[in-house]
Design an enzyme around this catalytic site. Structure first.
Site, PDB file in Angstrom:
ATOM      1  N   ARG A  50      -0.692   8.732   2.222  1.00 51.22           N
ATOM      2  CA  ARG A  50      -2.179   9.192   1.874  1.00 51.22           C
ATOM      3  C   ARG A  50      -2.381  10.774   1.983  1.00 51.22           C
ATOM      4  O   ARG A  50      -3.257  11.197   1.284  1.00 51.22           O
ATOM      5  CB  ARG A  50      -2.843   8.624   3.215  1.00 51.22           C
ATOM      6  CG  ARG A  50      -3.141   7.029   3.168  1.00 51.22           C
ATOM      7  CD  ARG A  50      -4.117   6.643   4.364  1.00 51.22           C
ATOM      8  NE  ARG A  50      -4.228   5.220   4.074  1.00 51.22           N
ATOM      9  CZ  ARG A  50      -4.689   4.267   4.896  1.00 51.22           C
ATOM     10  NH1 ARG A  50      -5.249   4.571   6.123  1.00 51.22           N
ATOM     11  NH2 ARG A  50      -4.797   2.945   4.519  1.00 51.22           N
ATOM     12  N   ARG A  65      -0.692   8.381   9.120  1.00 55.65           N
ATOM     13  CA  ARG A  65      -0.647   6.973   9.610  1.00 55.65           C
ATOM     14  C   ARG A  65      -0.198   6.284   8.347  1.00 55.65           C
ATOM     15  O   ARG A  65      -0.620   6.406   7.227  1.00 55.65           O
ATOM     16  CB  ARG A  65      -1.839   6.602   9.980  1.00 55.65           C
ATOM     17  CG  ARG A  65      -1.841   4.952  10.157  1.00 55.65           C
ATOM     18  CD  ARG A  65      -2.900   4.289  10.975  1.00 55.65           C
ATOM     19  NE  ARG A  65      -4.526   4.385  10.328  1.00 55.65           N
ATOM     20  CZ  ARG A  65      -4.804   3.435   9.524  1.00 55.65           C
ATOM     21  NH1 ARG A  65      -4.259   2.356   9.254  1.00 55.65           N
ATOM     22  NH2 ARG A  65      -5.986   3.540   9.122  1.00 55.65           N
ATOM     23  N   GLU A 104       0.813  -1.257  -0.003  1.00 51.02           N
ATOM     24  CA  GLU A 104      -0.119   0.071   0.038  1.00 51.02           C
ATOM     25  C   GLU A 104       1.026   1.255   0.049  1.00 51.02           C
ATOM     26  O   GLU A 104       2.102   1.145   0.012  1.00 51.02           O
ATOM     27  CB  GLU A 104      -0.933  -0.098   1.383  1.00 51.02           C
ATOM     28  CG  GLU A 104      -1.939  -1.253   1.091  1.00 51.02           C
ATOM     29  CD  GLU A 104      -2.780  -1.158   2.256  1.00 51.02           C
ATOM     30  OE1 GLU A 104      -4.054  -0.676   2.087  1.00 51.02           O
ATOM     31  OE2 GLU A 104      -2.746  -1.536   3.364  1.00 51.02           O
ATOM     32  N   HIS A 127     -11.037   9.411   7.924  1.00 48.42           N
ATOM     33  CA  HIS A 127     -10.928   7.819   7.967  1.00 48.42           C
ATOM     34  C   HIS A 127     -10.333   7.554   9.362  1.00 48.42           C
ATOM     35  O   HIS A 127     -10.740   6.479   9.815  1.00 48.42           O
ATOM     36  CB  HIS A 127      -9.895   7.374   6.903  1.00 48.42           C
ATOM     37  CG  HIS A 127      -9.649   6.075   6.765  1.00 48.42           C
ATOM     38  ND1 HIS A 127     -10.623   5.383   6.850  1.00 48.42           N
ATOM     39  CD2 HIS A 127      -8.340   5.445   6.860  1.00 48.42           C
ATOM     40  CE1 HIS A 127     -10.110   4.019   6.704  1.00 48.42           C
ATOM     41  NE2 HIS A 127      -8.674   4.033   6.800  1.00 48.42           N
ATOM     42  N   HIS A 146      -8.845   9.517   4.138  1.00 44.75           N
ATOM     43  CA  HIS A 146      -8.543   8.757   3.181  1.00 44.75           C
ATOM     44  C   HIS A 146      -8.766   8.982   1.793  1.00 44.75           C
ATOM     45  O   HIS A 146      -9.864   9.638   1.523  1.00 44.75           O
ATOM     46  CB  HIS A 146      -9.311   7.459   3.592  1.00 44.75           C
ATOM     47  CG  HIS A 146      -8.416   6.182   2.917  1.00 44.75           C
ATOM     48  ND1 HIS A 146      -8.555   5.702   1.438  1.00 44.75           N
ATOM     49  CD2 HIS A 146      -8.052   5.050   3.071  1.00 44.75           C
ATOM     50  CE1 HIS A 146      -8.144   4.743   1.067  1.00 44.75           C
ATOM     51  NE2 HIS A 146      -7.583   4.219   2.356  1.00 44.75           N
TER      52      HIS A 146
HETATM   53  C1  LIG Z   1     -13.424   0.904   6.461  1.00 46.41           C
HETATM   54  C2  LIG Z   1     -12.223   1.007   7.064  1.00 46.41           C
HETATM   55  C3  LIG Z   1     -11.190   0.167   6.477  1.00 46.41           C
HETATM   56  C4  LIG Z   1      -9.857   0.144   7.293  1.00 46.41           C
HETATM   57  N1  LIG Z   1      -8.808  -0.581   6.989  1.00 46.41           N
HETATM   58  C5  LIG Z   1      -7.893  -0.989   7.759  1.00 46.41           C
HETATM   59  C6  LIG Z   1      -6.715  -1.734   7.399  1.00 46.41           C
HETATM   60  O1  LIG Z   1      -6.844  -2.427   6.293  1.00 46.41           O
HETATM   61  N2  LIG Z   1      -5.647  -1.908   8.312  1.00 46.41           N
HETATM   62  C7  LIG Z   1      -5.382  -1.199   9.252  1.00 46.41           C
HETATM   63  O2  LIG Z   1      -4.487  -1.452  10.000  1.00 46.41           O
HETATM   64  N3  LIG Z   1      -6.448  -0.331   9.793  1.00 46.41           N
HETATM   65  C8  LIG Z   1      -7.685  -0.245   9.024  1.00 46.41           C
HETATM   66  N4  LIG Z   1      -8.612   0.645   9.401  1.00 46.41           N
HETATM   67  C9  LIG Z   1      -8.397   1.143  10.662  1.00 46.41           C
HETATM   68  C10 LIG Z   1      -8.671   0.327  11.740  1.00 46.41           C
HETATM   69  O3  LIG Z   1      -9.568  -0.685  11.187  1.00 46.41           O
HETATM   70  C11 LIG Z   1      -9.010   0.938  13.084  1.00 46.41           C
HETATM   71  O4  LIG Z   1      -8.171   1.895  13.241  1.00 46.41           O
HETATM   72  C12 LIG Z   1      -8.843  -0.012  14.324  1.00 46.41           C
HETATM   73  O5  LIG Z   1      -9.645  -1.221  13.736  1.00 46.41           O
HETATM   74  C13 LIG Z   1      -9.293   0.506  15.560  1.00 46.41           C
HETATM   75  O6  LIG Z   1      -9.555  -0.480  16.394  1.00 46.41           O
HETATM   76  P1  LIG Z   1     -10.112  -0.119  18.021  1.00 46.41           P
HETATM   77  O7  LIG Z   1     -10.147  -1.478  18.736  1.00 46.41           O
HETATM   78  O8  LIG Z   1      -9.204   0.811  18.349  1.00 46.41           O
HETATM   79  O9  LIG Z   1     -11.449   0.426  17.523  1.00 46.41           O
HETATM   80  P2  LIG Z   1     -12.841  -0.253  17.018  1.00 46.41           P
HETATM   81  O10 LIG Z   1     -12.567  -1.357  16.420  1.00 46.41           O
HETATM   82  O11 LIG Z   1     -13.412   1.034  16.405  1.00 46.41           O
HETATM   83  O12 LIG Z   1     -13.756  -0.528  18.166  1.00 46.41           O
HETATM   84  C14 LIG Z   1     -14.068   0.378  19.073  1.00 46.41           C
HETATM   85  C15 LIG Z   1     -14.996  -0.276  20.326  1.00 46.41           C
HETATM   86  O13 LIG Z   1     -15.408   0.688  21.180  1.00 46.41           O
HETATM   87  C16 LIG Z   1     -16.549   0.622  21.492  1.00 46.41           C
HETATM   88  N5  LIG Z   1     -17.000   2.126  22.363  1.00 46.41           N
HETATM   89  C17 LIG Z   1     -16.951   3.344  21.651  1.00 46.41           C
HETATM   90  N6  LIG Z   1     -17.479   4.411  22.495  1.00 46.41           N
HETATM   91  C18 LIG Z   1     -17.898   3.504  23.684  1.00 46.41           C
HETATM   92  C19 LIG Z   1     -18.508   3.749  24.946  1.00 46.41           C
HETATM   93  N7  LIG Z   1     -18.934   5.092  25.222  1.00 46.41           N
HETATM   94  N8  LIG Z   1     -18.857   2.852  25.777  1.00 46.41           N
HETATM   95  C20 LIG Z   1     -18.718   1.501  25.284  1.00 46.41           C
HETATM   96  N9  LIG Z   1     -18.025   1.192  24.078  1.00 46.41           N
HETATM   97  C21 LIG Z   1     -17.630   2.177  23.302  1.00 46.41           C
HETATM   98  C22 LIG Z   1     -17.153   0.428  20.292  1.00 46.41           C
HETATM   99  O14 LIG Z   1     -18.699  -0.027  20.617  1.00 46.41           O
HETATM  100  C23 LIG Z   1     -16.219  -0.666  19.707  1.00 46.41           C
HETATM  101  O15 LIG Z   1     -16.493  -1.965  20.299  1.00 46.41           O
HETATM  102  C24 LIG Z   1      -9.691   0.890   8.671  1.00 46.41           C
HETATM  103  C25 LIG Z   1     -10.750   1.387   9.156  1.00 46.41           C
HETATM  104  C26 LIG Z   1     -11.945   1.453   8.484  1.00 46.41           C
HETATM  105  C27 LIG Z   1     -13.237   2.458   8.937  1.00 46.41           C
END
Ligand SMILES: Cc1cc2nc3c(=O)[nH]c(=O)nc-3n(C[C@H](O)[C@H](O)[C@H](O)COP(=O)(O)OP(=O)(O)OC[C@H]3O[C@@H](n4cnc5c(N)ncnc54)[C@H](O)[C@@H]3O)c2cc1C
Length: 433
Positions: free
Chosen positions: A267, A363, A111, A328, A225
């Site tokens: 990006r 990032r 990428e 993004h 993005h």
């Molecule tokens: C479409 C898309 C494609 C992507 N592709 C990639 C990729 O290919 N490779 C890569 O490295 N990254 C990618 N990313 C980025 C990556 O997916 C995210 O940054 C990463 O998954 C975030 O993980 P996380 O566990 O921090 O949060 P998330 O997976 O978003 O989880 C957040 C959690 O917090 C909970 N939460 C939020 N607020 C509260 C609250 N007040 N009370 C209780 N629970 C709460 C939610 O319910 C959820 O369960 C992509 C993002 C998107 C949107």
């Protein structure tokens, strides 16, 4: 109701689940998600996860990450990310994750701004597979209790220490007492009109940190993005067209079918060039064209994107995809050390809500899932070491549902005001774009 756990983990994405799974099985963990368990950005990840190909690739991986981040990264965190990438991918595979293979080796893809192919993936639905792998394991663990549709509205604080959290579940307020709390609440895309993120990602962890004077960093580092599907008038979250299409040879062209940018630049550079091109050609989008590649390859390598576009009436094997930049990812967040510890005692933060400093100002593609793995595991291992020496505070706390709901509303205001300030003059342009 009062609930008790050794560790309270807020968020059920890659960071929250991997943290919970790395807490020693003898400790009780309560894991909560705001809406349904799979309603997280982790589930949506398409491109894959970066990984040093071997020990010799670590220095180059660090260099690529620093360059994409404009040198604003924390070098010691970037080294940890690169050095521990191999081990964490191994652990994920031990839990059952399957990546696409090329013979015995991974089918590494590329990428933007990666010098070499070093991204492991599962077709273009890597996030869904990571989610399913971790979720299956969470369900098996007797020490982990998952509460869905449960919203954290505040943390419990006692003499500068975190003592748990206050949540709303089924219109009732519950106090969860814990020795350690981990915020893994994800990003901020729900605050933007146009974002690839789930709409429920409204920066709740950030709001709670602001309110409790927990240190934050780099609030103005927000990533756009370059290539989300352009859909006129749609208010839903925007459908991402992964950078790996460009990595595999898709071209960006303007409305006159002319290429105007090196597709594999970082990006932020590509997003800025697209905005410029849209202005110059008086268009609302540009086009990403992969139709010159073999149909069979497109369908098998990008089934999620092929089907997602097909559902919307576009066959990407035949026609260019209209795309435009949208919000993004958030590089800033709750400031943490190398073990994901925040400025408040007994409180950790990991995943997108945290700022480890690995991403700097921009990032590098596919470094987010990796950061979620590496630094949530570090949080859990640090907590495992300290937990027997830490006592439960068991703070007396009572809140009525109306008060809790009004705190939830104020949280949103806090976070919007803070970003408006951080973005300064660019606020309207960015939040509405
Ligand atoms: C479409 C898309 C494609 C992507 N592709 C990639 C990729 O290919 N490779 C890569 O490295 N990254 C990618 N990313 C980025 C990556 O997916 C995210 O940054 C990463 O998954 C975030 O993980 P996380 O566990 O921090 O949060 P998330 O997976 O978003 O989880 C957040 C959690 O917090 C909970 N939460 C939020 N607020 C509260 C609250 N007040 N009370 C209780 N629970 C709460 C939610 O319910 C959820 O369960 C992509 C993002 C998107 C949107």
């Amino acid at each position: 109701m009062d609930l008790y756990s050794d560790v309270l983990v807020i968020g059920n994405g890659v960071a929250g689940m991997f943290a919970a799974l790395n807490i020693d099985k003898k400790y009780k963990v309560i894991l909560i998600s705001k809406t349904k368990a799979d309603d997280c950005n982790t589930y949506l990840a398409q491109g894959g996860i970066s990984k040093a190909k071997n020990k010799d690739d670590i220095d180059l991986f660090v260099e690529d990450t620093m360059k994409a981040g404009k040198g604003k990264n924390k070098i010691e965190a970037v080294r940890v990310l690169a050095e521990e990438s191999i081990k964490n991918i191994d652990i994920l595979m031990e839990l059952g994750m399957e990546f696409d293979k090329d013979g015995e080796d991974f089918d590494y893809t590329r990428e933007g701004a990666h010098t070499i192919n070093r991204i492991v993936h599962s077709a273009d639905v890597t996030g869904k597979r990571v989610f399913e792998t971790l979720f299956k394991e969470v369900e098996k663990r007797e020490n982990i209790i998952l509460y869905e549709n449960t919203t954290l509205v505040d943390i419990l604080k006692y003499e500068g220490m975190c003592a748990g959290g206050v949540v709303i579940k089924e219109n009732q307020v519950h106090t969860i007492h814990s020795k350690f709390t981990i915020l893994a609440t994800g990003g901020i895309g729900g605050l933007f009109n146009n974002s690839t993120n789930r709409r429920c990602m409204t920066g709740d962890g950030i709001a709670i940190a602001i309110k409790n004077n927990i240190k934050l960093s780099n609030l103005n580092y927000i990533q756009f993005h370059p290539t989300a599907l352009y859909e006129r008038g749609s208010e839903d979250r925007k459908f991402l067209i992964s950078e790996s299409l460009r990595g595999e040879g898709a071209h960006l062209v303007n409305k006159n079918k002319k290429r105007f940018v090196d597709e594999l630049l970082p990006r932020d550079v590509v997003a800025n060039r697209i905005w410029e091109e849209e202005k110059n050609t008086n268009s609302k989008c540009v086009y990403l064209d992969i139709s010159h590649m073999e149909n069979k390859f497109i369908k098998s390598r990008f089934p999620g994107i092929y089907n997602g576009c097909k559902k919307r009436g576009l066959d990407i094997t035949q026609k260019p995809i209209p795309v435009t930049p949208v919000q993004h990812y958030f590089m800033g967040g709750i400031d943490v050390d190398l073990n994901s510890k925040t400025s408040m005692e007994n409180l950790y933060a990991c995943g997108e809500v945290s700022c480890t400093g690995v991403h700097g100002a921009n990032r590098l593609a596919s470094n987010s899932l990796l950061e979620g793995l590496v630094f949530s595991r570090r949080a859990a291992l640090d907590i495992n070491k300290k937990i027997d020496k830490t006592s439960m505070i068991n703070l007396k706390h009572k809140l009525e549902i109306e008060e809790a709901k009004s705190i939830e509303e104020t949280n949103l205001k806090y976070v919007l005001d803070t970003f408006a300030k951080a973005l300064g003059d660019k606020k309207n342009e960015l939040i509405n774009s």
